[in-house]
Design a protein around this motif. Structure first.
Motif, short mmCIF file in Angstrom:
data_model
loop_
_atom_site.label_atom_id
_atom_site.label_comp_id
_atom_site.label_asym_id
_atom_site.label_seq_id
_atom_site.Cartn_x
_atom_site.Cartn_y
_atom_site.Cartn_z
N VAL A 183 -30.84 50.67 40.91
CA VAL A 183 -30.15 51.95 41.13
C VAL A 183 -31.12 52.88 41.85
N ASP A 184 -30.94 53.01 43.14
CA ASP A 184 -31.96 53.72 43.92
C ASP A 184 -31.40 54.73 44.93
N THR A 185 -30.08 54.92 44.93
CA THR A 185 -29.54 55.84 45.93
C THR A 185 -28.28 56.54 45.43
N LEU A 186 -27.99 57.68 46.02
CA LEU A 186 -26.78 58.43 45.68
C LEU A 186 -25.60 57.84 46.43
N LEU A 187 -24.59 57.38 45.67
CA LEU A 187 -23.39 56.82 46.29
C LEU A 187 -22.37 57.89 46.61
N SER A 188 -22.24 58.89 45.72
CA SER A 188 -21.23 59.93 45.95
C SER A 188 -21.56 61.17 45.14
N ARG A 189 -20.98 62.27 45.57
CA ARG A 189 -21.12 63.54 44.85
C ARG A 189 -19.83 64.34 45.05
N TYR A 190 -19.34 64.95 43.97
CA TYR A 190 -18.15 65.78 44.08
C TYR A 190 -18.32 67.00 43.17
N THR A 191 -17.93 68.16 43.68
CA THR A 191 -18.09 69.42 42.95
C THR A 191 -16.78 70.17 42.87
N THR A 192 -16.49 70.71 41.69
CA THR A 192 -15.32 71.57 41.51
C THR A 192 -15.78 72.91 40.93
N ARG A 193 -14.96 73.92 41.11
CA ARG A 193 -15.30 75.27 40.65
C ARG A 193 -14.38 75.66 39.50
N PHE A 194 -14.93 76.36 38.51
CA PHE A 194 -14.12 76.84 37.40
C PHE A 194 -14.45 78.30 37.13
N THR A 195 -13.62 78.91 36.30
CA THR A 195 -13.79 80.32 35.97
C THR A 195 -14.71 80.43 34.77
N ALA A 196 -15.96 80.79 35.00
CA ALA A 196 -16.98 80.74 33.96
C ALA A 196 -16.73 81.72 32.83
N TRP A 197 -16.05 82.89 33.13
CA TRP A 197 -15.87 83.88 32.07
C TRP A 197 -14.88 83.44 31.00
N ARG A 198 -14.13 82.39 31.26
CA ARG A 198 -13.29 81.81 30.21
C ARG A 198 -14.19 80.96 29.31
N THR A 199 -14.80 81.58 28.35
CA THR A 199 -15.90 80.96 27.62
C THR A 199 -15.51 79.70 26.85
N ASP A 200 -14.33 79.69 26.24
CA ASP A 200 -13.92 78.51 25.47
C ASP A 200 -13.67 77.32 26.39
N ARG A 201 -13.00 77.58 27.51
CA ARG A 201 -12.76 76.51 28.48
C ARG A 201 -14.09 76.02 29.06
N THR A 202 -14.97 76.95 29.40
CA THR A 202 -16.28 76.58 29.94
C THR A 202 -17.07 75.75 28.94
N HIS A 203 -16.97 76.12 27.67
CA HIS A 203 -17.63 75.34 26.62
C HIS A 203 -17.13 73.90 26.62
N ASN A 204 -15.81 73.71 26.72
CA ASN A 204 -15.24 72.36 26.73
C ASN A 204 -15.69 71.57 27.95
#
Length: 434
Positions: A213-234
Motif C-alpha cells: 500500500v504505497d499510493t493514494l488511489l482516490s480522495r473525495y470530500t463533502t461539506r457539512f454544517t458544522a454548527w449542527r453539533t449533534d449531527r457533526t458529532h455523528n
C-alpha cells in the motif's frame, strides 16, 4: 470312539447348552420387562429393575460423580470446578436403556456372549456423559480472557502523504475446539486434571501486507454544517470508526459491520434523518453523509460496488445519483477490494469538511471519472413528479479506448425544505446576562 467323533459330540453338547442358556434367559427376564439379573452399570447393580427404576438408581451415582472436581491448567494458571458446573451431565436414561438391552439385542451369537456375561456377573456397563458445548465454550472464553495475549496487527498511517508502518506482533491463545475435546476426553477417562495447550495467535495483517500500500488511489470530500453539533458529532463518530480500516485483497468492506449499530449506547445522538418523505429527528442523523463520501471514494478508486441504495429524496452534500443511504440491519454499503493488494481507508474531519481517502498499490491506480446524466423529470399518474438520473464510471487507460460502466439509475421524490433548524444566535456580550 475316535477323537474326531468325540469333538463333534462335544460341539453338539455345547450348542445344546448354549441354546438352553438362551431359552433360560428368555424365560427368566425377557418376558418380565426388566433388566437381566447380574447386570451392573458403573458398578451399580440394576439387575431385575425396570428402566425407570434403573435410571432413578443411577441418578444418585450421577449426583456424586458430577460433584467431582476437574482441575484445568492453562499457561501455568489453574481453575477448578465441579463437572456439573462446567457443562457436563450424565445420561442416566441412556445408561438404563443400554442395561435393559443386554440379552435382548443382536443375533444369536451376540445374545450368547451377553448371556454368559450375565451368568458370570461381568456385564458391567460404563458411564454415558453428555456435554453442553455452550457452557464449555463459556468456560474456555473465561480462561482465554485471563491467559491470552492478543495478536497485534500491523498498522498503517499516512501523514501528509508519508507512509508509516508499525510491525505486527504474534500473540497466544487457547484453541477453543481443541480445549473442549481435551476436557471431554479427560472426563470420559475419569481423569481429574487436564492441561490446555497454548497456541500461537497469528495477526491477520502483517507488515508485508502493508508494504504494497504505497499510493493514494482516490480522495473525495463533502461539506457539512458544522454548527449542527449533534449531527457533526455523528459524522465524526462514524468517520472515526472507518479511519484506518484495511480491506485485504478480495475482501469486502461493509459500512454497517464497520460502524456498528447507530444507537445511543454507542454514542450516537439524535439529528435530522429522512423518514417516509419527511425530515425528522432520529438517532444517528448524519451517518449517511459519511457512507456517501465513502461511496464516492470507492467509485473513484475503481472498486467493485456490491450493495448500495439511494435516498428517497435528494441530499444536499452530494449530487443526485452519488449518495448511499444506510440503515443498520436493512440497507448497507458494500464494496469489494478488487485490486491486486490491500487497500487502506483514511478519514479526516476538519472544520466543515469530511474527506475520505483510499490508499492502495501504485499498480492499482486508475484514471477514473464519474459522470451523471442530466436529471429527467418523470410525471406519474397520481400527479407526483420524480427526478431520475443515471451514473456512469469512465475508466481511461493509456492507448486504449475509454471504458464506460453504468453504475446506477436512481429516482428521487421532491424533498421538503432541508434547513429546518435555525442557526443559533451568538451570545450577547452585554453585562448582566449569563
Amino acid at each position: 470312539m475316535s477323537a474326531k467323533k468325540s469333538f463333534r459330540i462335544g460341539i453338539t453338547v455345547a450348542a445344546g447348552l448354549a441354546l438352553a442358556l438362551v431359552i433360560g434367559i428368555k424365560f427368566s427376564f425377557l418376558a418380565s420387562g426388566r433388566i437381566a439379573p447380574g447386570v451392573r452399570v458403573v458398578g451399580v447393580n440394576v439387575g431385575g429393575l425396570t428402566q425407570d427404576e434403573a435410571a432413578n438408581q443411577l441418578r444418585g451415582w450421577a449426583r456424586k460423580q458430577l460433584a467431582a472436581n476437574l482441575e484445568i491448567t492453562a499457561a501455568e494458571r489453574r481453575w477448578t470446578g465441579a463437572l456439573g458446573d462446567i457443562g457436563v451431565t450424565v445420561d442416566t436414561k441412556k445408561m438404563a436403556a443400554e442395561a435393559y438391552s443386554i440379552g435382548r439385542r443382536g443375533i444369536l451369537p451376540v445374545r450368547l456372549v451377553e448371556g454368559l456375561g450375565i451368568l458370570r456377573g461381568t456385564a458391567d456397563l460404563g458411564v454415558r456423559y453428555r456435554y453442553h458445548n455452550d457452557k464449555l465454550r463459556e468456560l474456555i472464553d473465561k480462561i482465554n480472557s485471563a491467559v491470552a495475549v492478543p495478536a497485534r496487527d500491523a498498522k498503517l498511517s499516512f501523514d501528509d502523504g508519508y507512509r508509516s508502518i508499525t510491525p505486527e506482533a504474534a500473540g497466544t491463545a487457547v484453541d477453543p475446539v481443541n480445549a473442549i475435546e481435551l476436557i471431554k476426553t479427560a472426563v470420559d477417562r475419569n481423569e481429574s486434571r487436564v492441561i490446555l495447550p497454548i497456541a500461537v495467535d497469528k495477526p491477520e495483517v502483517t507488515a508485508a501486507d502493508l508494504t504494497q500500500v504505497d499510493t493514494l488511489l482516490s480522495r473525495y470530500t463533502t461539506r457539512f454544517t458544522a454548527w449542527r453539533t449533534d449531527r457533526t458529532h455523528n459524522v465524526k463518530l462514524a468517520a472515526a470508526s472507518i479511519n484506518g480500516k484495511l480491506v485485504k485483497r478480495g475482501g469486502i468492506f461493509s459500512y454497517n459491520d464497520t460502524v456498528g449499530p447507530r444507537v445511543k449506547e454507542n454514542g450516537f445522538r439524535d439529528a435530522l434523518i429522512y423518514v417516509k418523505g419527511k425530515i425528522i429527528p432520529g438517532t444517528g442523523g448524519g451517518i449517511c453523509q459519511v457512507s456517501s463520501t465513502v461511496y464516492n471514494a470507492a467509485l473513484l478508486a475503481n472498486l467493485k460496488i456490491i450493495e448500495r441504495s439511494n435516498h428517497s429524496m435528494p441530499v444536499p452534500y452530494v449530487p443526485m445519483g452519488r449518495d448511499a443511504t444506510v440503515a443498520y440491519g436493512l440497507l448497507d454499503l458494500k464494496f469489494r477490494n478488487n485490486t491486486s493488494a490491500p487497500i487502506y481507508i483514511a478519514t479526516k474531519v476538519r472544520g466543515s469538511y469530511l474527506t475520505v481517502e483510499i490508499y492502495g498499490a501504485s499498480e492499482s491506480k486508475r484514471d477514473v471519472q464519474i459522470l451523471t446524466s442530466a436529471p429527467k423529470q418523470i410525471h406519474r399518474a397520481n400527479g407526483t413528479v420524480v427526478t431520475a438520473v443515471s451514473v456512469y464510471r469512465v475508466l481511461r487507460e493509456d492507448g486504449a479506448e475509454p471504458v464506460k460502466e453504468h453504475i446506477s439509475y436512481d429516482r428521487y421524490s421532491p424533498a421538503p425544505p432541508h434547513e429546518t433548524e435555525q442557526k443559533p444566535k451568538p451570545r450577547s456580550r452585554s453585562t448582566g446576562q449569563a
